[in-house]
Design an enzyme around this catalytic site. Structure first.
Site: not given
Ligand code: EPZ
Length: 426
Positions: A22-23, A116, A121, A307, A399
């Site tokens: 999915k990701n 969420c 996020r 994850d 999902r």
């Molecule tokens: C991706 O989410 C995945 N989703 C998530 O999987 C996964 O948990 C996550 O990466 C971490 O590996 C998809 O790929 C669709 P991040 P993403 O931006 O991109 C902070 C699942 O279960 N951050 O790497 O949203 C954020 O709050 C899902 O399949 C900022 O502060 O994650 C988090 O603490 C859940 N500012 C950390 O970085 C930003 O602008 C990592 O988030 C962006 C992120």
């Protein structure tokens, strides 16, 4: 609403085919916006999030032929660049259309995704990077209004934190930008590698694929022509089924899996006493009767993935001794703890760390899913709980897991999807 009814203590056996990731599929579907030609995608997982993003592209004017695990997408017919709240609020990864829409059309409006269950996020890092590439960004009425009338310019981007979505948005934005973009502290998950390979297959020069430093030479606004893409196997779905084998003390085989993508999960399961037979395209788990406790810290790839945190917590519940799990990526990713405790687990939280005291037995109960991976952890625990467990709010599960109950029942689990009776029969 649907729920899953699971009668525990069944041994599992046989093999399970892992679906597409999915990701990986989500950013790849968003990347089709960069093309004005047909793009063929195969091995798409049959999950709600994929259908939601395809629906968004259709709402923007894209033409999509989606059948089973394949789709042919043509975004030459996009007439709108507004990703509305109704869709983005259903699936926050819709924010991945921001970079491609902006770099292709010079403007777009994308609803803020909102938080969420697992955390706030934010997308501040996405927006800061796009501004560094020359975009004007305004947040108004719950929408990101972005403009780059003369197109985006190549820039040097240093991410303060490693962000998967942020890296994906900027890779896609940079692909059509004017000049070269360097991304430092880039994420390097397998999903990022596949996205880079897809964009490179269209002739875009990308250096450093698979590393934390990417150098991308944009096409100055010229749309891309992609080769067909086969989505990589889902490493989190694969890890979840390995945990199913470990927690039920069953030997099962995973087909269509990439060992390189799940080494950290395998390494941790080995430390808990499991053994593995690893072949080119399949992995068999040989579990241990006496699961050893484990210490986990979630971190970016190739470290232990956040994850997989909930699923390993379910296995740790059945370990002989105390395990510690520290969640470093998200501020609220322990919603499954109270539900696991309802089944008889003994888990304590202190800040971002959970202490899990192994127990001999779990007992079936009604539990509630709160987010995608938490729901899979509850299913794993229900597989070994004595008696019947009902896992509610499984729309979270739908999902991101392709036919979880079908695959588990094929492995021998006693699991059935049922409809919630709105009014109890008197
Ligand atoms: C991706 O989410 C995945 N989703 C998530 O999987 C996964 O948990 C996550 O990466 C971490 O590996 C998809 O790929 C669709 P991040 P993403 O931006 O991109 C902070 C699942 O279960 N951050 O790497 O949203 C954020 O709050 C899902 O399949 C900022 O502060 O994650 C988090 O603490 C859940 N500012 C950390 O970085 C930003 O602008 C990592 O988030 C962006 C992120």
């Amino acid at each position: 609403m649907d729920y899953l009814e699971i009668v525990g203590c069944q041994k599992l056996s046989g093999s399970v085919k892992i679906s597409g990731a999915k990701n990986s599929a989500l950013p790849i579907i968003a990347a089709t916006i960069l093309s004005d030609k047909d793009v063929t995608l195969t091995n798409l997982p049959n999950v709600v999030d994929i259908r939601t993003l395809l629906k968004l592209l259709t709402m923007l004017g894209g033409e999509i032929k989606h059948h089973d695990t394949s789709a042919i997408i043509n975004n030459n017919t996009i007439i709108s660049t507004k990703a509305v709240y109704e869709i983005v609020s259903q699936m926050r990864a819709s924010i991945l259309v921001l970079g491609p829409l902006l770099t292709r059309f010079g403007e777009c409006e994308v609803s803020l995704p909102g938080g969420c269950a697992i955390g706030q996020r934010p997308i501040d890092l996405h927006l800061k990077a796009l501004e560094a590439m020359g975009a004007n960004i305004e947040i108004k009425g719950g929408y990101v209004k972005a403009e780059a009338k003369d197109g985006l310019k190549g820039a040097k981007i240093i991410f303060d934190k490693i962000t998967v979505g942020g890296t994906e948005n900027i890779i896609m934005a940079a692909a059509l930008a004017h000049g070269t973009t360097t991304i430092l502290n880039a994420a390097k998950e397998p999903e990022i590698v596949q996205l880079c390979e897809m964009i490179a297959s269209a002739g875009v020069k990308i250096e450093g694929i698979g590393t934390n430093e990417l150098i991308i030479e944009g096409t100055c606004g010229k749309p891309l022509e992609f080769k067909p893409v086969e989505i990589i196997p889902d490493r989190i779905e694969a890890g979840t089924y390995l945990c199913a084998g470990a927690i039920t003390n069953s030997s099962i085989t995973l087909e269509k899996v990439n060992y390189q993508h799940i080494r950290s999960s395998i390494d941790k399961l080995e430390s808990m006493g499991c053994n593995f037979d690893i072949k080119d395209n399949s992995i068999t788990i040989y579990p241990t009767k006496n699961i050893k406790p484990v210490n986990l810290i979630t971190t970016e790839y190739p470290g232990f993935p956040t994850d997989m945190q909930a699923q390993f917590m379910a296995v740790a519940v059945m370990a002989e001794g105390e395990s510690l799990i520290e969640e470093r990526l998200f501020e609220n990713r322990f919603m499954h703890v109270s539900e696991l405790n309802r089944l008889g687990a003994d888990i304590w939280l202190k800040g971002s760390t959970a202490a899990i005291k192994g127990v001999d037995k779990l007992y079936g109960a009604d539990v509630m899913a709160t987010d995608l991976r938490a729901s899979s952890a509850l299913v794993l625990a229900a597989l070994v709980a004595e008696g019947t467990t009902k896992v509610r709010r499984i729309y979270h599960l739908d999902r991101g897991y392709d036919d979880l109950e079908g695959k588990l029942s094929k492995l021998g689990a006693n699991i059935v999807r049922k409809k919630e009776l709105l009014f109890k029969k008197s």
